[in-house]
Design an enzyme around this catalytic site. Structure first.
Site, PDB file in Angstrom:
ATOM      1  N   ALA A  43      39.252 -27.518 -44.370  1.00 30.79           N
ATOM      2  CA  ALA A  43      40.342 -27.900 -45.264  1.00 30.79           C
ATOM      3  C   ALA A  43      41.578 -28.137 -44.400  1.00 30.79           C
ATOM      4  CB  ALA A  43      40.590 -26.777 -46.259  1.00 30.79           C
ATOM      5  N   GLY A  49      35.613 -25.538 -44.657  1.00 28.93           N
ATOM      6  CA  GLY A  49      35.216 -26.424 -45.755  1.00 28.93           C
ATOM      7  C   GLY A  49      34.307 -27.557 -45.293  1.00 28.93           C
ATOM      8  N   GLU A  70      30.914 -26.070 -45.264  1.00 29.00           N
ATOM      9  CA  GLU A  70      30.545 -25.847 -46.668  1.00 29.00           C
ATOM     10  C   GLU A  70      30.135 -27.161 -47.337  1.00 29.00           C
ATOM     11  OE1 GLU A  70      34.277 -23.647 -47.358  1.00 29.00           O
ATOM     12  OE2 GLU A  70      33.010 -22.081 -48.186  1.00 29.00           O
ATOM     13  N   GLU A 112      37.327 -19.157 -41.488  1.00 27.24           N
ATOM     14  CA  GLU A 112      38.388 -18.819 -42.449  1.00 27.24           C
ATOM     15  C   GLU A 112      39.043 -17.462 -42.173  1.00 27.24           C
ATOM     16  OE1 GLU A 112      35.597 -20.366 -43.209  1.00 27.24           O
ATOM     17  OE2 GLU A 112      35.921 -21.833 -44.804  1.00 27.24           O
TER      18      GLU A 112
HETATM   19  N1  DAK Z   1      43.563 -29.032 -40.773  1.00 25.80           N
HETATM   20  C1  DAK Z   1      44.566 -29.838 -40.383  1.00 25.80           C
HETATM   21  N2  DAK Z   1      44.632 -30.413 -39.184  1.00 25.80           N
HETATM   22  C2  DAK Z   1      43.629 -30.156 -38.329  1.00 25.80           C
HETATM   23  C3  DAK Z   1      42.526 -29.324 -38.663  1.00 25.80           C
HETATM   24  C4  DAK Z   1      42.519 -28.744 -39.960  1.00 25.80           C
HETATM   25  N3  DAK Z   1      41.516 -27.984 -40.412  1.00 25.80           N
HETATM   26  N4  DAK Z   1      41.704 -29.251 -37.596  1.00 25.80           N
HETATM   27  C5  DAK Z   1      42.257 -30.020 -36.641  1.00 25.80           C
HETATM   28  N5  DAK Z   1      43.408 -30.565 -37.075  1.00 25.80           N
HETATM   29  C6  DAK Z   1      44.313 -31.451 -36.348  1.00 25.80           C
HETATM   30  C7  DAK Z   1      45.081 -30.669 -35.276  1.00 25.80           C
HETATM   31  O1  DAK Z   1      46.207 -30.038 -35.851  1.00 25.80           O
HETATM   32  C8  DAK Z   1      45.468 -31.799 -34.328  1.00 25.80           C
HETATM   33  O2  DAK Z   1      46.548 -32.507 -34.890  1.00 25.80           O
HETATM   34  P1  DAK Z   1      47.780 -33.021 -33.966  1.00 25.80           P
HETATM   35  O3  DAK Z   1      48.309 -31.801 -33.305  1.00 25.80           O
HETATM   36  O4  DAK Z   1      47.121 -33.957 -32.965  1.00 25.80           O
HETATM   37  O5  DAK Z   1      48.708 -33.687 -34.902  1.00 25.80           O
HETATM   38  C9  DAK Z   1      44.245 -32.727 -34.390  1.00 25.80           C
HETATM   39  O6  DAK Z   1      43.566 -32.398 -35.597  1.00 25.80           O
HETATM   40  C10 DAK Z   1      43.292 -32.500 -33.230  1.00 25.80           C
HETATM   41  O7  DAK Z   1      42.959 -31.108 -33.193  1.00 25.80           O
HETATM   42  P2  DAK Z   1      43.116 -30.213 -31.866  1.00 25.80           P
HETATM   43  O8  DAK Z   1      44.196 -30.745 -30.996  1.00 25.80           O
HETATM   44  O9  DAK Z   1      43.221 -28.799 -32.317  1.00 25.80           O
HETATM   45  O10 DAK Z   1      41.717 -30.471 -31.163  1.00 25.80           O
HETATM   46  P3  DAK Z   1      40.912 -29.491 -30.206  1.00 25.80           P
HETATM   47  O11 DAK Z   1      39.801 -30.299 -29.640  1.00 25.80           O
HETATM   48  O12 DAK Z   1      41.829 -28.793 -29.264  1.00 25.80           O
HETATM   49  O13 DAK Z   1      40.300 -28.380 -31.157  1.00 25.80           O
HETATM   50  C11 DAK Z   1      39.182 -27.563 -33.171  1.00 25.80           C
HETATM   51  C12 DAK Z   1      39.351 -28.742 -32.149  1.00 25.80           C
HETATM   52  C13 DAK Z   1      38.270 -28.090 -34.292  1.00 25.80           C
HETATM   53  C14 DAK Z   1      38.497 -26.390 -32.477  1.00 25.80           C
HETATM   54  C15 DAK Z   1      40.580 -27.147 -33.691  1.00 25.80           C
HETATM   55  O14 DAK Z   1      41.270 -28.331 -34.171  1.00 25.80           O
HETATM   56  C16 DAK Z   1      40.507 -26.165 -34.823  1.00 25.80           C
HETATM   57  O15 DAK Z   1      40.282 -24.992 -34.621  1.00 25.80           O
HETATM   58  N6  DAK Z   1      40.777 -26.653 -36.051  1.00 25.80           N
HETATM   59  C17 DAK Z   1      40.863 -25.808 -37.216  1.00 25.80           C
HETATM   60  C18 DAK Z   1      39.468 -25.402 -37.660  1.00 25.80           C
HETATM   61  C19 DAK Z   1      39.533 -24.472 -38.829  1.00 25.80           C
HETATM   62  O16 DAK Z   1      40.065 -23.358 -38.781  1.00 25.80           O
HETATM   63  N7  DAK Z   1      38.959 -24.920 -39.923  1.00 25.80           N
HETATM   64  C20 DAK Z   1      38.867 -24.137 -41.124  1.00 25.80           C
HETATM   65  C21 DAK Z   1      40.026 -24.454 -41.993  1.00 25.80           C
HETATM   66  S1  DAK Z   1      40.049 -23.321 -43.361  1.00 25.80           S
HETATM   67  C22 DAK Z   1      39.108 -22.723 -50.724  1.00 25.80           C
HETATM   68  C23 DAK Z   1      37.910 -23.151 -50.332  1.00 25.80           C
HETATM   69  C24 DAK Z   1      37.707 -23.581 -49.046  1.00 25.80           C
HETATM   70  C25 DAK Z   1      38.723 -23.546 -48.144  1.00 25.80           C
HETATM   71  C26 DAK Z   1      39.955 -23.134 -48.545  1.00 25.80           C
HETATM   72  C27 DAK Z   1      40.148 -22.719 -49.823  1.00 25.80           C
HETATM   73  N8  DAK Z   1      39.302 -22.238 -52.031  1.00 25.80           N
HETATM   74  C28 DAK Z   1      38.221 -22.330 -52.987  1.00 25.80           C
HETATM   75  C29 DAK Z   1      40.498 -21.595 -52.381  1.00 25.80           C
HETATM   76  C30 DAK Z   1      38.472 -23.956 -46.802  1.00 25.80           C
HETATM   77  C31 DAK Z   1      39.176 -23.459 -45.790  1.00 25.80           C
HETATM   78  C32 DAK Z   1      39.050 -24.022 -44.471  1.00 25.80           C
HETATM   79  O17 DAK Z   1      38.304 -24.941 -44.205  1.00 25.80           O
END
Ligand code: DAK
Length: 258
Positions: free
Chosen positions: A64, A109, A112, A132
């Protein structure tokens, strides 16, 4: 549409999530587009099977959109959750198979979403996880439920509690992924499998998907009953007549999905 591409060839719709600058992270606008597009694909008589993938070389979906979620008020977060769950549940209930082609990171997400699909093929470069807890939340689009059912509760608990990423190869060994390919062979391989599905009777596939998805939430006795009821329903279809006549007449069937 701002964040999706759709291209349909020979009954196979390739649906590409296209926000590569944010690693295809799911924001609300994208979730709305995804839901509307999946609904349209279900109605489209040309489409027999959907392949879901991410644009670019790096990510399927990195989760997400954290930047968008960080700003959310509780009502906005509830609406976002509703939109996400709508997509996940729609894929599971859709009358056409959806195959995930995981070309890179599938996180939160994103994993998922892949798990809501009927099965997953992945690139050998892909890394998958539910991070998460590292953000102070927990999976909310069915992640705990689908992961535990696919790889067992012990491995799922370790992945969910640590948030660590796991390689496609390991998840192949654990039974979450059906096939792992070199990156450039992923889409050709998925399309090859999708083409096999596009050739058979869609009603049979839809009923089998219904039995597989819903049967998993039943005890075995109820699951068997459910299966036999769906099996019986198919005998009121032209496709059943055509499939069996074609076999007996030693010709290829022409299914019309009725
Ligand atoms: N959201 C927004 N932007 C993201 C992103 C994300 N999830 N993942 C990556 N980006 C963006 C980065 O901010 C960066 O943007 P700029 O700085 O260039 O503007 C760009 O994509 C490139 O990412 P990185 O520079 O970080 O690239 P790296 O190769 O260094 O790292 C990475 C890749 C995938 C390891 C890293 O980007 C990372 O850790 N990303 C976050 C992964 C993460 O934590 N995903 C889970 C998100 S939480 C719900 C149900 C479901 C959910 C929520 C609520 N309800 C029912 C209430 C779901 C929650 C989630 O998915």
């Amino acid at each position: 549409m701002n964040h999706l591409f759709v291209e349909t060839t020979n009954g196979v719709a390739l649906l590409t999530i296209n926000r590569p600058k944010a690693l295809n992270a799911l924001n609300e606008e994208l979730l709305v587009e995804l839901y509307d597009t999946l609904q349209a694909l279900e109605q489209d008589a040309e489409v027999k099977v959907v392949v879901l993938t991410g644009a670019g070389e790096k990510a399927f979906v990195a989760g997400a959109d954290i930047a968008e979620m960080a700003q959310m008020t509780p009502p906005a977060a509830r609406e976002f959750a509703r939109r996400g769950q709508q997509v996940i549940l729609f894929i599971e209930r859709m009358k056409k198979p959806v195959i995930a082609a995981v070309n890179g990171f599938a996180l939160g997400g994103g994993l998922e979403l892949a798990m809501a699909c009927d099965f997953i093929y992945a690139s050998e470069k892909a890394k998958l996880g539910l991070p998460e807890v590292t953000l102070g939340i927990m999976p909310g689009f069915g992640g705990t439920q689908n992961l535990a059912r696919a790889i067992g509760p012990k491995r799922a608990s370790e992945m969910v509690f640590t948030g660590k990423m796991v390689s496609a190869q390991k998840l192949l060994d654990w039974g979450l992924i059906n096939e792992v390919t070199p990156a450039d062979e992923l889409l050709p391989k998925v399309k090859e499998t999708a083409a096999l599905i596009a050739k058979v009777g869609l009603l049979g596939v839809a009923a089998a998907k219904d039995a597989l998805v819903n049967g998993l939430n039943m005890g075995k006795t109820d699951g068997f009953k459910y299966e036999s009821s769906l099996f019986g329903n198919l005998f009121a279809t032209q496709d059943q007549q055509e499939g069996m006549s074609a076999f007996l007449e030693k010709r290829k069937p022409t299914f019309n999905n009725r």
